[in-house]
Design a protein around this motif. Structure first.
Motif, PDB file in Angstrom:
ATOM      1  N   ALA A 119       1.248  -1.280   0.753  1.00 35.87           N
ATOM      2  CA  ALA A 119       0.219  -0.472   0.101  1.00 35.87           C
ATOM      3  C   ALA A 119       0.435   1.116   0.298  1.00 35.87           C
ATOM      4  N   MET A 120       2.006   1.394   0.270  1.00 35.40           N
ATOM      5  CA  MET A 120       2.945   2.295   0.361  1.00 35.40           C
ATOM      6  C   MET A 120       3.149   2.688  -1.113  1.00 35.40           C
ATOM      7  N   ALA A 121       2.948   4.663  -1.275  1.00 37.40           N
ATOM      8  CA  ALA A 121       3.532   5.135  -2.346  1.00 37.40           C
ATOM      9  C   ALA A 121       5.068   4.906  -2.200  1.00 37.40           C
ATOM     10  N   PRO A 122       5.887   5.671  -2.610  1.00 36.65           N
ATOM     11  CA  PRO A 122       7.188   6.201  -3.001  1.00 36.65           C
ATOM     12  C   PRO A 122       6.819   7.787  -2.423  1.00 36.65           C
ATOM     13  N   GLY A 123       8.498   7.882  -1.765  1.00 42.68           N
ATOM     14  CA  GLY A 123       8.409   9.726  -1.636  1.00 42.68           C
ATOM     15  C   GLY A 123       7.633   9.742  -0.306  1.00 42.68           C
ATOM     16  N   GLY A 124       8.184   8.691   0.945  1.00 41.98           N
ATOM     17  CA  GLY A 124       7.385   9.050   2.345  1.00 41.98           C
ATOM     18  C   GLY A 124       9.219   9.610   3.109  1.00 41.98           C
ATOM     19  N   LYS A 125       8.266  10.288   4.017  1.00 45.04           N
ATOM     20  CA  LYS A 125       9.692  10.833   4.588  1.00 45.04           C
ATOM     21  C   LYS A 125       9.385  10.788   6.755  1.00 45.04           C
ATOM     22  N   ASP A 132      11.809   6.818   5.734  1.00 38.84           N
ATOM     23  CA  ASP A 132      11.137   7.201   4.779  1.00 38.84           C
ATOM     24  C   ASP A 132      10.036   7.245   5.067  1.00 38.84           C
ATOM     25  N   GLY A 133       9.609   6.923   6.569  1.00 33.63           N
ATOM     26  CA  GLY A 133       8.696   6.785   7.157  1.00 33.63           C
ATOM     27  C   GLY A 133       7.485   5.890   7.168  1.00 33.63           C
ATOM     28  N   THR A 134       8.144   4.670   7.754  1.00 33.40           N
ATOM     29  CA  THR A 134       7.833   3.641   7.671  1.00 33.40           C
ATOM     30  C   THR A 134       7.962   3.785   9.176  1.00 33.40           C
ATOM     31  N   ALA A 165      -6.234   2.201  -2.634  1.00 29.91           N
ATOM     32  CA  ALA A 165      -5.755   3.293  -2.153  1.00 29.91           C
ATOM     33  C   ALA A 165      -3.692   3.252  -2.074  1.00 29.91           C
ATOM     34  N   LYS A 166      -3.460   4.527  -2.248  1.00 31.01           N
ATOM     35  CA  LYS A 166      -1.241   4.572  -1.704  1.00 31.01           C
ATOM     36  C   LYS A 166      -1.559   5.042  -0.792  1.00 31.01           C
ATOM     37  N   ILE A 167      -0.522   4.706   0.350  1.00 37.74           N
ATOM     38  CA  ILE A 167      -0.509   5.683   1.483  1.00 37.74           C
ATOM     39  C   ILE A 167       0.717   5.964   1.508  1.00 37.74           C
ATOM     40  N   LEU A 168       0.773   7.653   1.699  1.00 36.17           N
ATOM     41  CA  LEU A 168       2.258   8.177   0.932  1.00 36.17           C
ATOM     42  C   LEU A 168       2.379   8.805   3.011  1.00 36.17           C
ATOM     43  N   SER A 169       3.670   8.009   3.770  1.00 37.55           N
ATOM     44  CA  SER A 169       4.043   8.572   5.022  1.00 37.55           C
ATOM     45  C   SER A 169       4.900   9.080   5.208  1.00 37.55           C
ATOM     46  N   LEU A 170       4.282  10.182   6.002  1.00 39.83           N
ATOM     47  CA  LEU A 170       5.235  11.735   6.293  1.00 39.83           C
ATOM     48  C   LEU A 170       4.696  11.720   8.324  1.00 39.83           C
ATOM     49  N   ARG A 171       6.164  11.281   8.610  1.00 36.30           N
ATOM     50  CA  ARG A 171       6.216  11.384   9.572  1.00 36.30           C
ATOM     51  C   ARG A 171       6.612  12.451  10.895  1.00 36.30           C
ATOM     52  N   TYR A 172       5.674  13.076  11.157  1.00 46.46           N
ATOM     53  CA  TYR A 172       6.126  14.508  11.978  1.00 46.46           C
ATOM     54  C   TYR A 172       6.434  14.278  12.929  1.00 46.46           C
ATOM     55  N   THR A 173       5.854  12.965  13.559  1.00 53.22           N
ATOM     56  CA  THR A 173       6.332  13.034  15.105  1.00 53.22           C
ATOM     57  C   THR A 173       6.174  11.165  15.748  1.00 53.22           C
ATOM     58  N   GLY A 174       6.020  11.216  16.657  1.00 53.25           N
ATOM     59  CA  GLY A 174       6.921   9.854  17.871  1.00 53.25           C
ATOM     60  C   GLY A 174       7.865   9.145  17.276  1.00 53.25           C
ATOM     61  N   GLY A 175       9.003  10.275  17.322  1.00 56.27           N
ATOM     62  CA  GLY A 175      10.519   9.841  17.763  1.00 56.27           C
ATOM     63  C   GLY A 175      10.904   9.213  19.151  1.00 56.27           C
TER      64      GLY A 175
END
Length: 430
Positions: A119-125, A132-134, A165-175
């Motif tokens: 389900a993952m789209a390229p370009g995650g961050k 890459d946000g995974t 659908a594709k998921i673009l994961s953008l990890r903005y928190t949770g580090g």
């Protein structure tokens, strides 16, 4: 209450050290899972390497489950109630989300779960670390992504609303070492727009419900660029009082409240005039890191339900604008009245109804027309104490017929009597 820094964990029970934003609900034993990023007016962190800002600008992220949940555990075989209420075969005939990308701005999405691997789209961050946000320590973003686009899999009745659908994961928190803030969320929104995400899901709100100029301007620019942003309304609604939350209450954002099995507002769901629509947010089954599924409550999981419907509409009507798609979702919802209210907005989302109407919508929902006086009222039968007009007509007709027969008999009888009288006189005279 101060901010607590999360530690690595594999069980959701361990995340209770992070609970803060929705304390009133934790006291009552209800498990809610919206992730509120704390926001202040400090300058945003640089997107590539966000700096650590003051403590009151770090998010206090709460995640718990309605049951002990092992990351990497088993799946739930039964079909969740939130999907049972939908005619899935009919919905899948309309669209599946194929070719649509949904940006999940959250704690990351663990694509090792079998239902998310494809389900993952390229370009995650990752804005709070490398990668890459995974990576998803908390499991929140993985649940959100699953509700949107988990692939169908044998052995479980759960799948995403838009399973292709594709998921673009953008990890903005949770580090582990760095926590997100208004800067990392804003950077993630800008990134989602730049990478052409069709839908942006934000299942979090700001700590203490504080507005923030940086975030507000970022959202305004994204909406102006045509972004379709879906955001959770927040879980501080147990007192029933209205309060704006951000980014959900910013103009152009589709704000989603949580509903329960009775299509009523979940008691924790934040109320306010900004609420646009509601969706299932109680006992929500979804994917967790590594493998398996768990259940949880929260507007965090109502928002991706709606984001999934938006993805279906985007596939079926690629030429529709973000405002038209949100309007169709609102106008096809099961309305609580003629127009929106502060608890459910325009009503509980109806995925099949939203996809079944192919007429081109406007750019804002309209209230139902008022019912004209007397329209739709039941007209009672006239109450009479005697015979009806029809009965009277039948009675008169019977009288006429009877009188006619009587005249015929009288005429016949008179003729016989006259003839007998004449014969009698003739005999007497002869």
């Amino acid at each position: 209450m101060g901010v607590l820094t999360p530690r690595p964990r594999t069980r959701t029970s361990g995340t209770r050290a992070l609970q803060r934003a929705f304390g009133v609900l934790a006291v009552t034993g209800v498990c809610l899972t919206t992730a509120p990023p704390a926001v202040a007016t400090a300058a945003p962190a640089a997107p590539a390497a966000p700096t650590r800002l003051a403590a009151d600008d770090n998010p206090s992220f709460g995640l718990s489950s309605s049951s002990e949940c092992d990351f990497g555990g088993d799946v739930i075989k039964a079909t969740p109630w939130s999907l049972q209420r939908v005619l899935l075969d009919q919905l899948r005939e309309q669209a599946t989300g194929k070719g649509v990308t949904v940006a999940v701005i959250d704690t990351g999405v663990d694509d090792s779960n079998p239902q998310l691997r494809g389900a993952m789209a390229p370009g995650g961050k990752n804005y709070v670390g490398k990668g890459d946000g995974t990576e998803d320590i908390e499991g929140h973003g993985t649940r959100v992504a699953g509700i949107i686009a988990a692939r169908e899999m044998p052995g479980t009745g759960f799948a995403g609303i838009a399973p292709k659908a594709k998921i673009l994961s953008l990890r903005y928190t949770g580090g582990e070492e760095k926590q997100g803030d208004s800067g990392t969320m804003s950077a993630a929104i800008n990134d989602a727009v730049a990478k052409g995400a069709d839908v942006i899901n934000i299942s979090s709100d700001t700590a203490n419900k504080k507005d923030n100029a940086t975030l507000r301007n970022t959202v305004a620019n994204a909406v102006k660029a045509g972004a379709l942003i879906v955001a959770a309304s927040g879980n501080d609604g147990a007192n029933g009082k209205s309060a704006n939350t951000y980014p959900a209450s910013y103009p152009g954002v589709l704000a989603v409240a949580a509903s329960d099995r009775n299509d009523e507002r979940a008691f924790f769901s934040q109320a306010g005039d900004f609420v646009d629509v509601a969706a299932p947010g109680v006992g929500m089954v979804s994917t967790v890191p590594k493998s398996g599924q768990c259940t949880a409550d929260g507007t965090s999981f109502a928002a991706p339900y709606v984001a999934g419907v938006a993805a279906l509409l985007k596939e079926k009507h690629p030429g529709w604008s973000a405002a038209q798609i949100t309007t169709r979702i609102q106008e096809s919802a099961q309305r609580p009245g003629r127009e929106a209210n502060r608890y459910l907005g325009w009503g509980v989302v109806d995925p099949v109804a939203a996809l079944s109407d192919d007429s081109e919508p406007g750019t804002r929902p309209q209230p139902d027309p008022p019912v004209a006086q007397g329209a739709g009222e039941v007209i009672p039968m006239e109450v009479t104490m005697g015979e009806t007009k029809a009965e009277q007509e039948r009675r008169v007709a019977m009288y006429v017929v009877g009188a006619g027969l009587l005249l015929v008999l009288v005429a016949s009888g008179s003729g016989v009597a006259v003839r007998d009288w004449r014969n009698k006189r003739a005999r007497q005279s002869g």
